[in-house]
Design an enzyme around this catalytic site. Structure first.
Site, mmCIF file in Angstrom:
data_model
loop_
_atom_site.group_PDB
_atom_site.id
_atom_site.type_symbol
_atom_site.label_atom_id
_atom_site.label_comp_id
_atom_site.label_asym_id
_atom_site.label_seq_id
_atom_site.Cartn_x
_atom_site.Cartn_y
_atom_site.Cartn_z
ATOM 1 C CD GLU A 56 -2.926 -1.282 2.219
ATOM 2 O OE1 GLU A 56 -2.386 -1.644 3.291
ATOM 3 O OE2 GLU A 56 -4.142 -1.056 2.114
ATOM 4 C CD GLU A 111 -3.872 -6.572 3.496
ATOM 5 O OE1 GLU A 111 -3.912 -7.200 2.419
ATOM 6 O OE2 GLU A 111 -3.054 -5.660 3.722
#
Ligand code: NAD
Length: 705
Positions: free
Chosen positions: A105, A125
């Site tokens: 990210e 995730e």
């Protein structure tokens, strides 16, 4: 300037280096370092481009798992990533190592990405029951398109640098030195007069088909990720990347991300993640106790288990000598090993050269003396105490001093086996699961005399052969099979009460078990449990209905898949299970003969009876110290018995239901079903009365050590 983030200048290029060993996790300190570095650079008009790089093994490896429970400390991810993305000059991320979650990210917030060819990049995730929460769901679709972004985020699988370049996640892949290449890239950008290229300003490829794409993924997730909520939440967030302006999308992602972190599913995955880190903590064994070196392995028995175990070691590059009683048995075993490898080659998961190397590592022999050089010997002969004792006496004679002697017994008393040797301290249970080269779990059974360094050796070996090693104490069935006993008892009792095998298995699979227990019996062989119960008949309840369906099937010779029928029939072309009216009629007739009232238990009742019985036995296992921790039981069940990881294992599940409710169910079943089986375990009773959980009990135990 902090120790973690340092900035050096290379002409007009600033190089920001993060150095936070061991893996540059994005802790609060790392985020603070990034913030101060990028804030300082904003005011510097000399700087025309920035390279963000990391020292050590990897670029930022991911978020700080500890912050799930404490909440994210300031400065938060969004603030820092926004600062990087807003840089007035281009920012080049120089990527290497294993870049996951928050690391990716951060790279998305940079303007260019250059990666070493060995880099792996992923948003894993979903495998922890959560969603990317630092802008990943909003920036990834903008950078690589909606569908590739969903592929990455829903699978959680990392991409290689090459794959990342193909989808546009990485701009350039380099084979040599990363930093000079990144600086050269920054210089090129300056020379070309390129400004920052902000991901958030891009449009999303596939946006015009977003509704259809998202709907298709939702439908797929409903079948492939049944009972799970986080894939749906992830799709909500991804849909928002198309529907909402970037800043609103980020706010929405943040809300959803906090929700899933707090939900049972997210907590369940974290429970297992942290539980796995505890597995090597053994009370009374300090870090000074080191395992013994295992460079050569011996195996006795080339059957189902011996062959699979040999493959585990060969796969890890460890030479194996495997002994059996006749050339014919050896040949059969070695042929099966070869066939298993060939299947992997055909499937494309193994290269032909790798197969050849592994096969070369496995040598067959008829002579026990050939085991003399082994550092570890694993016995996997028939499940017969007299035979195992005979084998261990032989091993005692041939094994070198200090060799670890393991037995793969499922049910026998390892203390008795150890006692026939002059070195019981070197004997340990190594309970592999079938197929041994596939199943993740290894129960490590500590016998009375087992030495601490032998136990550590077993834990090291588990790691070497990529298994999850869970320590248990000697008792009938250890952790996993002991809890299977009451679980199977209830499943079979439901069949006696009028549920069909299909109804029982469908209820359990609906809850999330990988396979219903009756189908598991068919797969493992119906006779296996029957025969052990026959041997232990003097210890078992005098109840004619106890495990009666399995006994009936065994008596008829319907032993499961190996005979084409058992609880189900397997005689159709794809060998899928199909209901068997004949066996169902047999169960009905037997129930009538034994006077079992027919009451058709509901799916909910079937699941509750099976699970509550399992949890109650789990509590006994904890009280007796057979398992060290409730989380160890959960790891056994999720890695070896098909219990759904998203429910965290039976003990975690019981905690989420509430131990008071579990106890009330047991008391109710005591009244309505059969009091001899339904007795609340003292530990469960105490925790229920005190309003506490197994997790709290575990934390207390850990503190009191
Ligand atoms: P198997 O019958 O497939 O294989 C046993 C092998 O041992 C045969 O190849 C046999 O020739 C060999 N053997 C017998 N006596 C021997 C001797 N004196 N010297 C050398 N070799 C000898 O059995 P299996 O299913 O592989 O089970 C082996 C052990 O693993 C048992 O203790 C069993 O309880 C345990 N186990 C089995 C499973 C399973 O699902 N099959 C799972 C976990 C543990």
């Amino acid at each position: 300037m902090s120790d973690i983030a340092s900035t050096t200048l290379d002409g007009q290029v600033a190089v920001v280096t993060i150095d936070s060993p061991p893996v540059n996790t994005m802790t609060r300190e790392v985020r603070a370092g990034l913030k101060s570095a990028f804030e300082a650079l904003r005011g510097n008009r000399e700087i025309q481009a920035i390279v963000l790089t990391c020292a050590g093994r990897t670029f930022l490896s991911g978020g700080d798992m500890r912050e799930f429970d404490t909440g994210v400390q300031e400065p938060g991810y969004h603030e820092v990533l926004r600062l990087i993305e807003d840089s007035p000059v281009p920012v080049v991320a120089a990527l290497h190592g294993t870049v996951m979650g928050g690391g990716v990210e951060t790279a998305l917030a940079c303007h260019h990405r250059i990666a070493l060819d060995s880099t792996r990049l992923g948003l894993p995730e979903i495998t922890l029951g959560i969603i990317p929460g630092a802008g990943g769901t909003q920036r990834m679709p903008r950078l690589i398109g909606l569908e590739p972004a969903l592929d990455m985020m829903l699978s959680g699988k990392p991409l290689t640098a090459q794959q990342a370049r193909e989808v546009g996640l990485v701009d350039e892949v380099v084979g040599g030195e990363l930093l000079p290449a990144a600086i050269a890239c920054a210089r090129r950008l300056i020379a070309q007069g390129r400004g920052p290229r902000r991901t958030r300003e891009r449009s999303i490829a596939g946006a015009e088909r977003a509704d259809a794409i998202i709907a298709a993924r939702r439908a797929l997730a409903a079948t492939t990720m049944r009972n799970r909520n986080s894939p749906n939440v992830l799709l909500d967030a991804a849909a928002a990347s198309v529907r909402l302006p970037f800043d609103e999308g980020i706010a929405y992602e943040r809300r959803l991300s906090i929700e899933v972190e707090k939900a049972v599913e997210g907590r369940a995955y974290r429970h297992l993640f942290f539980g796995e880190r505890e597995l090597r903590k053994i009370p009374g064994i300090g870090p000074e106790v080191q395992g013994r070196t295992v460079a050569r392995v011996g195996i006795v028995g080339t059957g189902t288990m011996g062959g699979g175990i040999a493959m585990c070691f060969a796969n890890a590059g460890i030479p194996v000598t495997i002994v059996d009683t006749s050339q014919a048995n050896l040949d059969r075993g070695l042929t099966t090993i070869r066939r298993n490898y060939e299947r992997s080659v055909t499937r494309g998961s193994l290269k032909a050269e790798a197969m050849a190397q592994r096969i070369l590592l496995i040598k067959g022999s008829l002579d026990f003396a050939d085991l003399g050089a082994a550092d570890l010997i694993v016995e996997a002969v028939f499940e017969n105490l007299a035979l195992k004792k005979e084998i261990f006496a032989k091993l005692d004679a041939v094994a070198k001093p200090g060799a670890v002697l393991g037995t793969n017994t499922s049910t026998l008393d390892i203390d008795e086996i150890a006692a026939v040797t002059a070195r019981p301290q070197d004997v340990i249970g190594l309970h592999f699961f079938s197929p041994a080269h596939v199943m993740q779990l290894l129960e490590i059974v500590r016998a009375k005399a087992t030495a601490a360094d032998v136990l550590m050796t077993a834990l090291d070996v588990a790691r070497t052969i990529k298994k999850v090693g869970v320590v248990a104490k000697v008792c009938y069935g250890f952790i996993g099979n002991r809890m299977m006993d009451p679980y199977g008892r209830e499943a079979e009792r439901c069949v006696m009460e009028g549920a069909t095998p299909e109804q029982v298995d469908a209820a359990l699979e609906g809850f999330g078990m990988a396979m219903g227990i009756l189908a598991v019996y068919d797969m493992a062989g119906i006779d296996v449990g029957y025969l052990t119960r026959k041997e232990r008949a003097h210890l078992l309840p005098k109840d004619p209905t106890f495990y009666r369906p399995t006994a009936l099937l065994t008596e008829r010779g319907w032993l499961g898949q190996k005979t084409g029928r058992g609880y189900y029939r397997y005689d159709n072309p794809d060998r899928r299970r199909t209901p068997d009216p004949e066996s169902i009629a047999m169960f009905r007739a037997e129930a009538a003969r034994l006077g079992v009232p027919q009451r058709q238990p509901s799916a909910q009742e079937i699941v509750e009876r099976c699970l509550v019985a399992m949890v109650n036995e789990g509590a006994r296992i904890l009280e007796e110290g057979v398992a060290l921790r409730a989380s160890d039981i959960d790891i056994v069940y999720t890695s070896g018995y098909g219990f759904p990881r998203y429910r965290g294992g039976p003990m975690f599940h019981a905690d989420t239901v509430g131990l008071g409710l579990i106890r009330d169910r047991i008391l109710e079943f005591q009244r309505t079903l059969d009091p001899q089986y339904w007795q609340v375990s003292p530990l469960l009773d105490r925790l229920a009365r005190e309003g506490r959980t197994f997790a709290q009990w575990q934390a207390e135990q850990a503190r009191s050590l």
